[in-house]
Design a protein around this motif. Structure first.
Motif, PDB file in Angstrom:
ATOM      1  N   SER A  11     -13.964   9.413 -12.184  1.00 33.42           N
ATOM      2  CA  SER A  11     -13.645  10.461 -11.217  1.00 33.42           C
ATOM      3  C   SER A  11     -13.036   9.924  -9.948  1.00 33.42           C
ATOM      4  N   ALA A  12     -12.010  10.623  -9.488  1.00 30.96           N
ATOM      5  CA  ALA A  12     -11.433  10.340  -8.178  1.00 30.96           C
ATOM      6  C   ALA A  12     -10.926   8.912  -8.021  1.00 30.96           C
ATOM      7  N   SER A  13     -10.522   8.310  -9.145  1.00 31.74           N
ATOM      8  CA  SER A  13      -9.976   6.954  -9.067  1.00 31.74           C
ATOM      9  C   SER A  13      -8.508   6.996  -8.679  1.00 31.74           C
ATOM     10  N   GLY A  14      -7.932   8.196  -8.595  1.00 29.74           N
ATOM     11  CA  GLY A  14      -6.528   8.338  -8.211  1.00 29.74           C
ATOM     12  C   GLY A  14      -5.609   8.599  -9.394  1.00 29.74           C
ATOM     13  N   LYS A  15      -6.203   8.803 -10.584  1.00 26.70           N
ATOM     14  CA  LYS A  15      -5.403   9.014 -11.801  1.00 26.70           C
ATOM     15  C   LYS A  15      -4.408  10.159 -11.644  1.00 26.70           C
ATOM     16  N   GLY A  16      -4.894  11.265 -11.077  1.00 23.75           N
ATOM     17  CA  GLY A  16      -4.063  12.472 -10.987  1.00 23.75           C
ATOM     18  C   GLY A  16      -2.794  12.228 -10.185  1.00 23.75           C
ATOM     19  N   ASP A  32      -2.655  16.296 -17.162  1.00 17.34           N
ATOM     20  CA  ASP A  32      -3.907  15.929 -16.498  1.00 17.34           C
ATOM     21  C   ASP A  32      -5.009  16.562 -17.348  1.00 17.34           C
ATOM     22  N   SER A  33      -5.547  15.781 -18.292  1.00 21.40           N
ATOM     23  CA  SER A  33      -6.464  16.393 -19.264  1.00 21.40           C
ATOM     24  C   SER A  33      -7.741  16.913 -18.602  1.00 21.40           C
ATOM     25  N   GLY A  34      -8.125  16.314 -17.456  1.00 20.13           N
ATOM     26  CA  GLY A  34      -9.319  16.786 -16.755  1.00 20.13           C
ATOM     27  C   GLY A  34      -9.200  18.256 -16.375  1.00 20.13           C
ATOM     28  N   TYR A  37     -10.639  20.518 -19.027  1.00 23.26           N
ATOM     29  CA  TYR A  37     -12.107  20.620 -19.016  1.00 23.26           C
ATOM     30  C   TYR A  37     -12.573  21.468 -17.833  1.00 23.26           C
ATOM     31  N   ARG A  38     -11.879  21.319 -16.698  1.00 25.63           N
ATOM     32  CA  ARG A  38     -12.201  22.138 -15.526  1.00 25.63           C
ATOM     33  C   ARG A  38     -11.957  23.614 -15.814  1.00 25.63           C
ATOM     34  N   LEU A  39     -10.854  23.918 -16.512  1.00 29.53           N
ATOM     35  CA  LEU A  39     -10.530  25.308 -16.841  1.00 29.53           C
ATOM     36  C   LEU A  39     -11.554  25.909 -17.798  1.00 29.53           C
ATOM     37  N   VAL A 102     -16.124  21.327 -27.977  1.00 25.90           N
ATOM     38  CA  VAL A 102     -15.166  21.592 -26.904  1.00 25.90           C
ATOM     39  C   VAL A 102     -14.071  20.531 -26.927  1.00 25.90           C
ATOM     40  N   ARG A 103     -14.458  19.256 -27.070  1.00 22.23           N
ATOM     41  CA  ARG A 103     -13.475  18.168 -27.103  1.00 22.23           C
ATOM     42  C   ARG A 103     -12.532  18.354 -28.284  1.00 22.23           C
ATOM     43  N   GLU A 104     -13.108  18.769 -29.415  1.00 18.94           N
ATOM     44  CA  GLU A 104     -12.292  18.968 -30.601  1.00 18.94           C
ATOM     45  C   GLU A 104     -11.283  20.104 -30.394  1.00 18.94           C
ATOM     46  N   GLY A 123      -6.970  10.818 -18.158  1.00 17.08           N
ATOM     47  CA  GLY A 123      -8.255  11.389 -18.517  1.00 17.08           C
ATOM     48  C   GLY A 123      -9.308  10.314 -18.678  1.00 17.08           C
ATOM     49  N   ARG A 124     -10.161  10.500 -19.704  1.00 16.47           N
ATOM     50  CA  ARG A 124     -11.228   9.542 -19.966  1.00 16.47           C
ATOM     51  C   ARG A 124     -11.035   8.875 -21.321  1.00 16.47           C
ATOM     52  N   ASP A 125     -10.377   9.596 -22.244  1.00 15.12           N
ATOM     53  CA  ASP A 125     -10.290   9.157 -23.639  1.00 15.12           C
ATOM     54  C   ASP A 125      -8.864   9.196 -24.166  1.00 15.12           C
ATOM     55  N   ILE A 126      -7.885   9.120 -23.253  1.00 17.57           N
ATOM     56  CA  ILE A 126      -6.490   9.199 -23.690  1.00 17.57           C
ATOM     57  C   ILE A 126      -6.153   7.994 -24.581  1.00 17.57           C
ATOM     58  N   GLU A 173     -23.603  10.693 -10.448  1.00 20.14           N
ATOM     59  CA  GLU A 173     -24.204  11.457 -11.537  1.00 20.14           C
ATOM     60  C   GLU A 173     -23.162  11.715 -12.635  1.00 20.14           C
ATOM     61  N   ARG A 174     -21.947  12.055 -12.177  1.00 24.73           N
ATOM     62  CA  ARG A 174     -20.870  12.336 -13.117  1.00 24.73           C
ATOM     63  C   ARG A 174     -20.427  11.061 -13.852  1.00 24.73           C
ATOM     64  N   ASP A 175     -20.358   9.939 -13.144  1.00 20.03           N
ATOM     65  CA  ASP A 175     -20.024   8.651 -13.771  1.00 20.03           C
ATOM     66  C   ASP A 175     -21.018   8.366 -14.890  1.00 20.03           C
ATOM     67  N   ARG A 177     -22.951  10.530 -16.515  1.00 19.93           N
ATOM     68  CA  ARG A 177     -22.802  11.467 -17.631  1.00 19.93           C
ATOM     69  C   ARG A 177     -21.568  11.111 -18.469  1.00 19.93           C
ATOM     70  N   ASP A 178     -20.463  10.770 -17.802  1.00 17.54           N
ATOM     71  CA  ASP A 178     -19.220  10.454 -18.523  1.00 17.54           C
ATOM     72  C   ASP A 178     -19.334   9.166 -19.335  1.00 17.54           C
ATOM     73  N   SER A 179     -20.094   8.182 -18.822  1.00 16.90           N
ATOM     74  CA  SER A 179     -20.121   6.910 -19.548  1.00 16.90           C
ATOM     75  C   SER A 179     -21.259   6.822 -20.548  1.00 16.90           C
ATOM     76  N   GLN A 180     -22.263   7.716 -20.416  1.00 14.22           N
ATOM     77  CA  GLN A 180     -23.402   7.640 -21.337  1.00 14.22           C
ATOM     78  C   GLN A 180     -23.371   8.657 -22.467  1.00 14.22           C
ATOM     79  N   ARG A 181     -22.394   9.578 -22.437  1.00 18.52           N
ATOM     80  CA  ARG A 181     -22.391  10.607 -23.477  1.00 18.52           C
ATOM     81  C   ARG A 181     -22.046  10.001 -24.834  1.00 18.52           C
ATOM     82  N   ALA A 182     -22.477  10.730 -25.888  1.00 19.39           N
ATOM     83  CA  ALA A 182     -22.304  10.208 -27.245  1.00 19.39           C
ATOM     84  C   ALA A 182     -20.837  10.248 -27.681  1.00 19.39           C
TER      85      ALA A 182
HETATM   86  O1  CDP Z   1     -10.538  14.543 -10.878  1.00 17.07           O
HETATM   87  P1  CDP Z   1     -11.680  13.801 -11.487  1.00 17.07           P
HETATM   88  O2  CDP Z   1     -11.296  12.451 -11.928  1.00 17.07           O
HETATM   89  O3  CDP Z   1     -12.931  13.869 -10.700  1.00 17.07           O
HETATM   90  O4  CDP Z   1     -12.087  14.562 -12.770  1.00 17.07           O
HETATM   91  P2  CDP Z   1     -11.149  15.067 -13.924  1.00 17.07           P
HETATM   92  O5  CDP Z   1     -10.300  13.979 -14.441  1.00 17.07           O
HETATM   93  O6  CDP Z   1     -10.484  16.318 -13.480  1.00 17.07           O
HETATM   94  O7  CDP Z   1     -12.229  15.399 -15.052  1.00 17.07           O
HETATM   95  C1  CDP Z   1     -13.304  16.266 -14.819  1.00 17.07           C
HETATM   96  C2  CDP Z   1     -14.368  15.984 -15.875  1.00 17.07           C
HETATM   97  O8  CDP Z   1     -13.826  16.287 -17.166  1.00 17.07           O
HETATM   98  C3  CDP Z   1     -14.813  14.535 -15.953  1.00 17.07           C
HETATM   99  O9  CDP Z   1     -15.964  14.285 -15.184  1.00 17.07           O
HETATM  100  C4  CDP Z   1     -15.092  14.318 -17.439  1.00 17.07           C
HETATM  101  O10 CDP Z   1     -16.425  14.594 -17.744  1.00 17.07           O
HETATM  102  C5  CDP Z   1     -14.239  15.348 -18.127  1.00 17.07           C
HETATM  103  N1  CDP Z   1     -13.084  14.766 -18.821  1.00 17.07           N
HETATM  104  C6  CDP Z   1     -13.268  14.233 -20.069  1.00 17.07           C
HETATM  105  O11 CDP Z   1     -14.372  14.186 -20.570  1.00 17.07           O
HETATM  106  N2  CDP Z   1     -12.215  13.755 -20.792  1.00 17.07           N
HETATM  107  C7  CDP Z   1     -10.989  13.766 -20.265  1.00 17.07           C
HETATM  108  N3  CDP Z   1      -9.968  13.303 -20.991  1.00 17.07           N
HETATM  109  C8  CDP Z   1     -10.776  14.277 -18.971  1.00 17.07           C
HETATM  110  C9  CDP Z   1     -11.852  14.763 -18.258  1.00 17.07           C
END
Ligand code: CDP
Length: 215
Positions: A11-16, A32-34, A37-39, A102-104, A123-126, A173-175, A177-182
């Protein structure tokens, strides 16, 4: 094959911002795949669906009435550009993102963005799940403090409420959840170049990604 530049990271690493600028510089499509998930989280909250109701949320994700025009994001015709950036949607997104169905449901929607002349996707899993064959993969990160500070500035700039302590604890908390999920946990793939932007400007990060893409 159409080239893909995959940018993953916490989160907030500047990816967007980095992704958008790289896409613009190269004339590539941008995903921006995040925001997807936000939507899903926002649509769920609007429909009164609990954010752990996998069946209902997967149905929402599969039929998500979302569209993008430049930087503006629409949900069923409503401009939700700012709404999806709220803390409620950030937390909500990371909750719906743990649900495999949801991911599927979002998998093919993301794959469809791969169009000529190329795609920048973040994203997280691109690099690990959506486009494992991407020729360029970057893992963009920064310290939790640097990331919380950036999020704080973004919110203040938009005239939205922000509290540094809350942001930092939400981020941790979000870090977790994102890194520990299955499913599709956040993790640098071995073939991704690591970029720590704690002490970098956006432009330096953009230049690094462009160099990787040109190599
Ligand atoms: O902007 P920020 O980096 O905080 O979050 P984001 O990239 O908009 O993503 C929001 C949430 O969606 C993340 O905390 C992830 O849990 C989830 N996400 C994901 O699981 N897989 C992705 N490819 C993108 C986001």
């Amino acid at each position: 094959p159409v080239p893909v530049i995959g940018i993953d990271g916490p989160s907030a690493s500047g990816k967007g911002t980095v992704g958008a600028r790289v896409a613009e510089a190269l004339g590539f499509q941008h995903l921006d795949s995040g925001s997807l998930y936000r939507l899903v989280a926002l649509a769920g909250m609007r429909e009164g669906v609990a954010l752990d109701d996998e069946v209902a949320l997967a149905r929402i994700a599969a039929a998500l009435p979302a569209s993008f025009e430049g930087d503006t994001v629409f949900l069923a015709g409503d401009d939700v550009t700012n709404a999806i950036r709220s803390e409620a949607c950030s937390v909500g997104a990371s909750k719906v993102a743990v649900l495999p169905a949801v991911r599927e449901a979002l998998f093919w929607r993301q794959r469809a963005y791969r169009r000529a002349p190329g795609l920048v996707a973040e994203g997280r899993d691109i690099g690990s799940v959506i486009f494992p064959d991407a020729p360029v993969k970057i893992f963009l990160t920064a310290s939790a403090e640097a990331r919380a500070e950036r999020r704080y500035k973004q919110l203040i700039d938009k005239g939205m409420p922000a509290n540094m302590d809350d942001l930092l604890s939400d981020l941790r908390e979000r870090d977790a959840r994102d890194s520990q999920r299955a499913v599709a946990p956040l993790k640098r793939s071995e073939d991704a170049a690591l970029l720590d932007t704690s002490e970098m400007t956006i432009q330096q990060a953009v230049d690094f990604v462009l160099q990787q893409a040109a190599a």
